[in-house]
Design an enzyme around this catalytic site. Structure first.
Site, mmCIF file in Angstrom:
data_model
loop_
_atom_site.group_PDB
_atom_site.id
_atom_site.type_symbol
_atom_site.label_atom_id
_atom_site.label_comp_id
_atom_site.label_asym_id
_atom_site.label_seq_id
_atom_site.Cartn_x
_atom_site.Cartn_y
_atom_site.Cartn_z
ATOM 1 N N GLU A 433 0.827 -1.212 0.000
ATOM 2 C CA GLU A 433 0.000 0.000 0.000
ATOM 3 C C GLU A 433 0.853 1.251 0.000
ATOM 4 O OE1 GLU A 433 -2.719 -0.334 3.310
ATOM 5 O OE2 GLU A 433 -3.661 -2.109 2.477
ATOM 6 N N GLU A 509 -3.837 -9.072 0.484
ATOM 7 C CA GLU A 509 -4.194 -8.842 1.890
ATOM 8 C C GLU A 509 -5.713 -8.827 1.958
ATOM 9 O OE1 GLU A 509 -1.757 -5.884 3.876
ATOM 10 O OE2 GLU A 509 -3.516 -5.319 5.065
HETATM 11 C C1 GAL Z 1 -3.815 -2.609 5.677
HETATM 12 C C2 GAL Z 1 -2.303 -2.582 5.913
HETATM 13 C C3 GAL Z 1 -1.905 -3.429 7.091
HETATM 14 C C4 GAL Z 1 -2.819 -3.148 8.235
HETATM 15 C C5 GAL Z 1 -4.218 -3.450 7.821
HETATM 16 C C6 GAL Z 1 -5.253 -3.346 8.906
HETATM 17 O O1 GAL Z 1 -4.243 -1.527 4.959
HETATM 18 O O2 GAL Z 1 -1.639 -3.045 4.788
HETATM 19 O O3 GAL Z 1 -0.581 -3.164 7.422
HETATM 20 O O4 GAL Z 1 -2.674 -1.828 8.576
HETATM 21 O O5 GAL Z 1 -4.569 -2.552 6.815
HETATM 22 O O6 GAL Z 1 -6.535 -3.570 8.381
#
Ligand code: GAL
Length: 831
Positions: A433, A509
């Site tokens: 991100e 993710e």
């Molecule tokens: C994402 C990020 C992670 C964590 C997660 C929590 O956007 O890549 O590191 O912050 O959100 O939902």
């Protein structure tokens, strides 16, 4: 392995001269001195450090606390989470004192060092901004706290005398989005070689051709020779051993003046046994460097024979078999152990994940510890190895953006050289991100980083996790990647797939569902960013973040869309820091995202993933617990996570009806608010009784197979008063090496053995014999109890205590006690 060779040679009676001609490696573990003071005089070899704290490395200086809302309090707007104004984030990085300077010093002698030999210092990771000095002289620096790096220290050493190593580390405030740990939290090695040697990370092994009957193994070896040496006098021999250490093939190559920087050899292995998560078979290549007939160096490289391929529209193939990533993202901390690396703790995590059916870990968002990669090779777990959480546009004011322009290439090269022989590593990930994803033209940076990966390792695809799906599709950020990895927003997969050239989509993710083990909230409704007074989230697994979703919103994509190659759930384990949605609600300071809590105890969600991912073993799990004094007569839904297609529920013998997973539910019809509210997707994966009412007694579930035959059953009972403690060790035979750990689950049960689900009794621990108490955790993300004090309150009736061996074999007795509850003890063997 390398050390073993030395020991072997020693045992077989080579004299010291021969011993000292080859490679020797020592780990600097004991004998360190540590301070949080800062003074340039600390580099002076004669500085008197006797007043400093003696420590053993790996060492995380911050995990000992104390917790405080003032530690790295960040007054910021987390824009990627949608925050528009700065808020006071007290627990964002765990509330532990990692910010500031720390110095380490150690004296060491290197009996096998001499002016005609070479010595290197290798740090597996030092948090952070390491400056390294030997005998008062600066050797080098490495800002990235997660990466491995090494320096040639030969010019700074004195032979036959004590040498003094000093390391200054500094962690800036607002440099991280989670708890990074602090100090020399990974191992420090000194490697000494002769004047002709194979450098650290000097081999690169690939298996370009794999058939059933044979595989071609290509070995590229770097060789360093003394200045003015005649390469023609040198040869290298590579010998391949199978997993039972049997020699199976070898080849010898003479160096020439043209060919000595990087030698390529090819060896054919007949009837290769391929590496996979189910069958993690490793081979070893041993490389011998000779000057004439004199052995100058030997170097060992474990590797696997396996193929990986991404086929557009079809997916990811491991050894020719379509393989879907059933993955989790994990931060590097080990809960109550902090960032200090420990092999036993890592292997326990992998065991738990494998039991869940997980086949891959994403090392979010940084370089992993070598112990993790080795354990994944040996235990069978694929890895997506990541490098950066930000490039040159900051997420955190003092984050890696300060170093990116100068260091990104060096960091990537070290990372790739370190792990390009490990079969578990199947993909590189160059960013998470990164805010650069929004900037037109910054796809060039993505391409440059990907090109570096390809240059250093053409054998693996490269991805990055992008959370701005529409921006990155429109500005080419996603199109330049080998694999387009999307963080969250699975509802954009179908649209963006059509626009992208790769023909595949990775859920780099996913989910970010939040829950607290054993805590249930009523009414049971799907909610985003819900906060409660107790700082917990519901273990009915119905709550998530503003940008995220429930597990089934991802299951359905990766099951129904042939071009989706699987997911990496945020996260496998809870971690220190990021207590979302309790951003500003101190004492919240650790995450609620984990499928498994900070103590390593599975939450209910573990069984939901297990029911979907582990098709080999039975899962039949009932939630919630059934001890609800005061809820008599109230609606208390019951969920069952199972890999059986249907089940019938009974409360005190009365049938509550049969539920069957509704496999007709598809992606497209279930995007609506109404479908989300009525848990349409969940009906395909969970069995839910939404209208059941609580009455004390027994909840029983009977599971049916596809033929409608009753095949399994489970019961949960209302618990009575806390009566006795029950202890269960993950391992009861340990290595007497001063590092091995046993993780002991402590729970309080009633007289009939039922877990008392809201017990919060304080438990005291005692360890006798050949072990020591190391730490404890209870999985409560708002608990400020010290991890190292030998007492802790239960959270939802349970906690985990960790016992460490000493370097003397013997019996260890662990005792747990609490007033008014029958105590318990357990015996461990350290050998
Ligand atoms: C994402 C990020 C992670 C964590 C997660 C929590 O956007 O890549 O590191 O912050 O959100 O939902």
């Amino acid at each position: 392995m390398k050390r073993n060779w030395c020991i072997l040679i020693f045992l077989f009676g080579f004299n010291l001269i021969c011993f000292s001609q080859i490679r020797n490696e020592v780990l600097l573990k004991e004998g360190w001195k540590f301070t949080r003071d800062d003074n340039p005089e600390f580099v002076d070899p004669d500085f008197d450090d006797r007043a400093w704290q003696p420590v053993v490395v790996p060492h995380d200086w911050a995990i000992y606390g104390p917790f405080s809302s003032q530690n790295d309090k960040q007054n910021v707007a987390i824009t990627q989470d949608g925050q528009k104004e700065a808020l006071e984030h007290a627990g964002r990085t765990g509330g532990l004192p990692f910010v500031g300077v720390g110095w380490y010093r150690i004296e060491f002698e290197l009996p096998d060092f001499a002016p005609d030999r070479q010595s290197f210092i290798l740090f597996d990771g030092a948090m952070s901004q390491a400056n390294v000095y030997i005998n008062g002289q600066k050797v080098g620096e490495w800002p990235n706290g997660y990466n491995s790096f090494y320096f040639n220290i030969s010019p700074y050493l004195v032979s036959g005398k004590k040498n003094v190593l000093a390391v200054r580390l500094e962690n800036l405030p607002e440099s991280s989005r989670w708890y990074p740990g602090a100090g020399l939290y990974r191992n420090v090695h000194i490697i000494t070689t002769s004047d002709a040697y194979i450098p650290i990370w000097g081999t690169y092994i690939t298996t370009p051709v794999i058939h059933k009957d044979f595989a071609k193994v290509n070995i590229r070896t770097k060789v360093c020779l003394p200045e003015n040496a005649d390469p023609g006098l040198y040869t290298i021999e590579t010998v391949i051993f199978d997993s039972s250490h049997k020699e199976i093939q070898k080849t010898k190559t003479s160096l020439t003046s043209l060919l000595y920087g990087d030698i390529s050899q090819e060896i054919v292995v007949k009837n290769p046994v391929l590496w996979s998560p189910d069958q993690p078979v490793l081979y070893t290549a041993k490389t011998f460097l000779y000057e004439g007939t004199t052995l100058k160096d030997q170097y060992s490289t474990p590797f696997g024979i396996r193929s990986i391929e991404i086929i557009p529209e079809k997916g990811f193939f491991l050894n020719g078999e379509k393989t879907v990533f059933k993955g989790v993202c994990n931060h590097h901390d080990l809960g109550p152990l902090g960032a200090a690396v420990n092999d036993a703790a890592i292997r326990r995590q992998i065991r738990l994940l494998k039991d869940m059916g997980c086949n891959a870990i994403r090392t979010s968002h940084n370089m992993p510890a070598p112990e993790l990669v080795k354990a994944c090779d040996e235990m069978g777990m694929m890895l997506m190895v990541e490098s950066f959480d930000e490039w040159n546009t900051p997420k955190c004011k003092n984050g890696y953006n300060l170093f990116f322009d100068e260091w990104a290439e060096k960091d990537l090269v070290n990372l790739i050289w370190n792990y390009r022989n490990n079969p578990s590593v199947v993909m590189w990930c160059i960013g998470n991100e990164v805010p650069n994803q929004w900037t037109e033209g910054d796809c060039k940076i993505a391409k440059r980083l990907q090109d570096i990966c390809h240059r250093e390792d053409p054998s693996r695809p490269v991805t990055q996790g992008m959370d701005a799906p529409d921006a990155v599709v429109n500005n080419n950020f996603a199109a330049v990647m080998d694999v387009a990895g999307f963080n969250y927003r699975p509802f954009r997969y179908q649209v963006n797939y059509k626009k992208l050239p790769q023909g595949i989509i990775l859920g780099s993710e996913t989910a970010s569902t939040v829950s607290s083990r054993g805590v249930y909230k009523f009414p049971v409704e799907r909610k985003a960013m819900q906060r409660y007074e107790d700082h917990q989230s519901s273990s009915y697994d119905v709550e998530h973040c503003g940008w995220s979703n429930l597990p089934e919103d991802d299951f359905i994509q990766h099951e129904d869309l042939p071009y989706c190659i699987g997911e990496f759930v945020w996260t496998g384990f809870d971690y220190l820091g990021e207590p979302t949605p309790y951003y500003t609600d101190w004492p919240s300071h650790s995450s609620l995202f984990g499928i498994i809590d900070l103590a390593g105890i599975p939450k209910d969600r573990f069984y939901l993933y297990r029911s979907h991912w582990n098709r080999e073993e039975e899962t039949l799990h009932i939630l919630p617990h059934w001890t609800w004094k005061g809820r008599e007569g109230e609606i208390t839904p019951v969920f069952v996570y199972t890999n059986y297609p249907s089940a019938e529920l009974f409360i005190n013998g009365k049938s509550q009806g049969k539920r069957t997973k509704d496999l007709s539910i598809g992606i497209d019809s279930t995007y609506t608010d109404a479908a989300q509210k009525s848990f349409e997707r969940q009906k395909r994966y969970r069995l839910m009784w939404m209208d059941t009412r609580y009455e004390p007694g027994t909840v029983k579930v009977v599971a049916y197979d596809n033929e409608g035959k009753a095949v399994a059953e489970k019961e949960v009972h209302t618990a009575g008063k806390p009566h006795h403690l029950v202890l269960t060790a993950d391992r009861d035979r340990l290595a007497a090496d001063g590092e091995d750990l046993s993780f002991i689950n402590v729970k309080v049960v009633d007289k009939d053995g039922n877990l008392c689900p809201d017990a919060t009794s304080k438990i005291k621990f005692k360890v006798k014999g050949a072990g020591v108490f190391r730490a404890a955790a209870n999985g409560n993300p708002a608990s400020l109890e010290s991890f190292q004090k030998p007492e802790m309150k239960l959270f939802s009736g349970q906690l985990t205590a960790i016992v460490q061996t000493i370097s003397k074999a013997g019996t260890i007795i662990f005792e747990a006690s609490s007033p008014g509850i029958k105590s318990a003890s357990i015996k461990l063997i350290s050998e």
